[in-house]
Every structure is written in C-alpha cells, then in structure tokens.
Motif scaffolding. Structure first.
Motif, PDB file in Angstrom:
ATOM      1  N   UNK A 191      79.805  34.933   0.573  1.00 59.54           N
ATOM      2  CA  UNK A 191      80.326  33.555   0.693  1.00 59.54           C
ATOM      3  C   UNK A 191      81.476  33.304  -0.272  1.00 59.54           C
ATOM      4  N   UNK A 192      81.374  33.830  -1.494  1.00 55.70           N
ATOM      5  CA  UNK A 192      82.475  33.714  -2.457  1.00 55.70           C
ATOM      6  C   UNK A 192      83.362  34.965  -2.428  1.00 55.70           C
ATOM      7  N   UNK A 193      82.757  36.101  -2.108  1.00 58.02           N
ATOM      8  CA  UNK A 193      83.494  37.371  -2.111  1.00 58.02           C
ATOM      9  C   UNK A 193      84.682  37.321  -1.145  1.00 58.02           C
ATOM     10  N   UNK A 194      84.445  36.782   0.060  1.00 55.55           N
ATOM     11  CA  UNK A 194      85.509  36.750   1.073  1.00 55.55           C
ATOM     12  C   UNK A 194      86.708  35.893   0.647  1.00 55.55           C
ATOM     13  N   UNK A 195      86.491  34.597   0.282  1.00 52.66           N
ATOM     14  CA  UNK A 195      87.655  33.798  -0.099  1.00 52.66           C
ATOM     15  C   UNK A 195      88.337  34.275  -1.387  1.00 52.66           C
ATOM     16  N   UNK A 196      87.572  34.827  -2.324  1.00 56.06           N
ATOM     17  CA  UNK A 196      88.198  35.391  -3.531  1.00 56.06           C
ATOM     18  C   UNK A 196      88.971  36.652  -3.140  1.00 56.06           C
ATOM     19  N   UNK A 197      88.323  37.499  -2.301  1.00 60.14           N
ATOM     20  CA  UNK A 197      88.952  38.744  -1.862  1.00 60.14           C
ATOM     21  C   UNK A 197      90.247  38.532  -1.091  1.00 60.14           C
ATOM     22  N   UNK A 198      90.352  37.398  -0.380  1.00 63.86           N
ATOM     23  CA  UNK A 198      91.582  37.086   0.359  1.00 63.86           C
ATOM     24  C   UNK A 198      92.771  36.878  -0.579  1.00 63.86           C
ATOM     25  N   UNK A 199      92.490  36.442  -1.801  1.00 68.57           N
ATOM     26  CA  UNK A 199      93.571  36.090  -2.743  1.00 68.57           C
ATOM     27  C   UNK A 199      93.998  37.243  -3.639  1.00 68.57           C
ATOM     28  N   UNK A 200      93.200  38.305  -3.682  1.00 62.97           N
ATOM     29  CA  UNK A 200      93.504  39.405  -4.606  1.00 62.97           C
ATOM     30  C   UNK A 200      93.431  40.741  -3.872  1.00 62.97           C
ATOM     31  N   UNK A 201      93.853  41.802  -4.560  1.00 62.01           N
ATOM     32  CA  UNK A 201      93.899  43.098  -3.873  1.00 62.01           C
ATOM     33  C   UNK A 201      92.768  44.045  -4.269  1.00 62.01           C
ATOM     34  N   UNK A 202      91.992  43.685  -5.308  1.00 65.80           N
ATOM     35  CA  UNK A 202      90.877  44.548  -5.726  1.00 65.80           C
ATOM     36  C   UNK A 202      89.811  43.687  -6.387  1.00 65.80           C
ATOM     37  N   UNK A 203      88.554  44.025  -6.123  1.00 67.81           N
ATOM     38  CA  UNK A 203      87.437  43.240  -6.645  1.00 67.81           C
ATOM     39  C   UNK A 203      86.248  44.170  -6.898  1.00 67.81           C
ATOM     40  N   UNK A 204      85.639  44.020  -8.080  1.00 66.60           N
ATOM     41  CA  UNK A 204      84.431  44.781  -8.404  1.00 66.60           C
ATOM     42  C   UNK A 204      83.228  43.894  -8.141  1.00 66.60           C
TER      43      UNK A 204
END
Length: 273
Positions: free
Chosen positions: A50-63
């Motif tokens: 739920x948060x991963x998707x909208x945060x992931x849309x704004x950046x290029x890498x996520x742990x």
C-alpha cells in the motif's frame, strides 16, 4: 471473527497484519515521507505494498524488510516494483541498519506500517542505529504515538517517551481511523515522524544506565522517586539537580533522567562494582 481475504492474501494474526487501503490516507503519508530519487529509502513490513507502490513510483530503488515469505515473494514478482526492490525476507528486529547505511554510503530514511505487536521493541532496536538513520515515519497505534510525543506530567509519559526523545525529535503527522485498514483494527492509529538529533541535546555516557534508571523508575511509577530510585541516588544528588524526591517517574524531564544517568555512571553503586 471473519478474516477477510485481501487481494488473495489472508491477514495473518501472528504477524499482526492489518493492511492499509484508504487512498487519501496513503497519499497523505507518502506526502509526509516525501521520498526523493537517490535517497536510501527502507520500508519495514511492506505487506501488500500500500505504501511501497506510491513510494516506489517516486524513486528508482527501495529496500524492503518483510518477515512473511509469501508477501516477500509477491513483491519480488511485482510488475513495476520488482526490479526496483531489494528484499530482505527477515525479521526487522534482527536487521543491521548500520551495515545497510554503510553499503548505501548515506543515512537511511526508514518508514512502515508497523505491526502493533512489535512496534515498541522494534523502535528500541532502531534507536540503537540512529547514527545511520536520517528520519523515520511510522504508522503506529495512536496510544503509542501519544507515548512518543508526551511531556512530563502526563499519563502517557513513560520509558518509551524518554528513550525516544533522547534520540529523536518526535513529530505527530496525522491520525488514521480503523476503517482505513483491512481487517479493521480495534484501535485508532497515527503516523509519527522521528528525526534523530544530529547533536544529542542531553548526551549520556552509558545508554545502558539511562535504560536501567527509566526501567526502574517507570516500573514503580506509582511510587515517589525516593522509593523507586532512592537505592541508587542519595537525596543530595536529587537536590543538586533540582529534582523533588516526592515526585513520581512521570514528572521527571528527559534532561533530568540524563543527568541522573551520568551521575550514576560516575558513581556506580556498591552492588554494581
């Protein structure tokens, strides 16, 4: 109890899973986090994203750190998130945040909708890594957020308050009603921002001593300081710091607890030697 299936995944009670599904709240949280490309973003307990998707849309890498094997596997195969994610399928309580910050070459920005059953011990774990963390945004039980932001003299003020405010500036962000989740929890939730102090306002020589004093004082919070901490401190020490021994644990400021901890480190009690 009717366990609702959410996007084909059954919420697991033992993991304390409640999935966020309120778009307005999600947008508000992501705006508060304000993720930027190039930052070392780390999500604890991404769940169904739920948060991963909208945060992931704004950046290029996520742990992401996800204990539930099924959810970790689901994220790995996510159509647009998958390639951006580095997934650690493990318990965040055992995660070395300092090693990740070193690998990334920068301080971490940590966020997550924390399971209620581990939120307090997990925050204590994170406080030990504040040198490696730029900020943290967490969804927590509202009662826990009230404890984090409390001031002396309030019933919510306790050991968690003192330790959190020792390490961090604590800022409440927004409140979240139960109906924003599936399944709906029986409690209200809230989002809080924790920003580790770049310079500690009340540095303590040995953090274990501060931890011990607050554990003892708040373990007997109905007693006066003379009764709860008198075995560690003579009356003249309280007087030296301007602390009334007739007060209770919840009436003592963070600064005063830190002064007491530093005094005790310099004057170990006979039973500790």
């Amino acid at each position: 109890m009717n366990n609702r299936v959410h996007q084909g995944h059954l919420a697991r009670k033992r993991f304390g899973q409640n999935f966020l599904n309120d778009q307005y709240i999600i947008d508000s949280i992501v705006s508060a986090i304000h993720p930027q490309i190039g930052e070392a973003m780390v999500e604890i307990g991404p769940g169904l994203g739920a948060l991963t998707e909208p945060v992931g849309e704004r950046i290029d890498a996520l742990t992401v750190i996800e204990l539930d094997r099924d959810l970790a596997a689901r994220l790995q195969t996510h159509p647009f998130l998958g390639p951006k994610l580095t997934i650690f399928q493990q318990d965040a309580m055992t995660f070395n945040f300092a090693a990740l910050a070193e690998e990334k070459g920068q301080s971490l920005r940590v966020f997550g909708n924390l399971p209620y059953n581990i939120s307090t011990p997990l925050m204590f774990h994170l406080f030990s890594y504040t040198n490696a963390i730029k900020d943290m945004h967490f969804m927590l039980q509202k009662e826990v957020v009230n404890r984090l932001v409390a001031g002396p003299g309030s019933k919510a003020y306790g050991r968690l308050t003192v330790m959190a405010q020792y390490y961090c500036q604590v800022i409440p962000v927004l409140e979240v009603p139960p109906e924003s989740f599936t399944p709906a929890p029986k409690v209200d939730s809230a989002v809080v921002r924790l920003v580790p102090h770049t310079t500690l306002p009340h540095p303590v020589g040995d953090i274990r001593v501060l931890s011990r004093i607050t554990t003892e004082a708040f373990g007997k919070r109905r007693k006066t300081l003379r009764n709860s901490l008198g075995h560690l401190f003579p009356d003249e020490v309280f007087a030296e710091f301007g602390i009334d021994t007739g007060l209770r644990a919840e009436n003592v400021s963070v600064a005063h607890y830190c002064q007491l901890a530093n005094w005790l480190s310099a004057h170990p009690a006979p039973q500790e030697s």
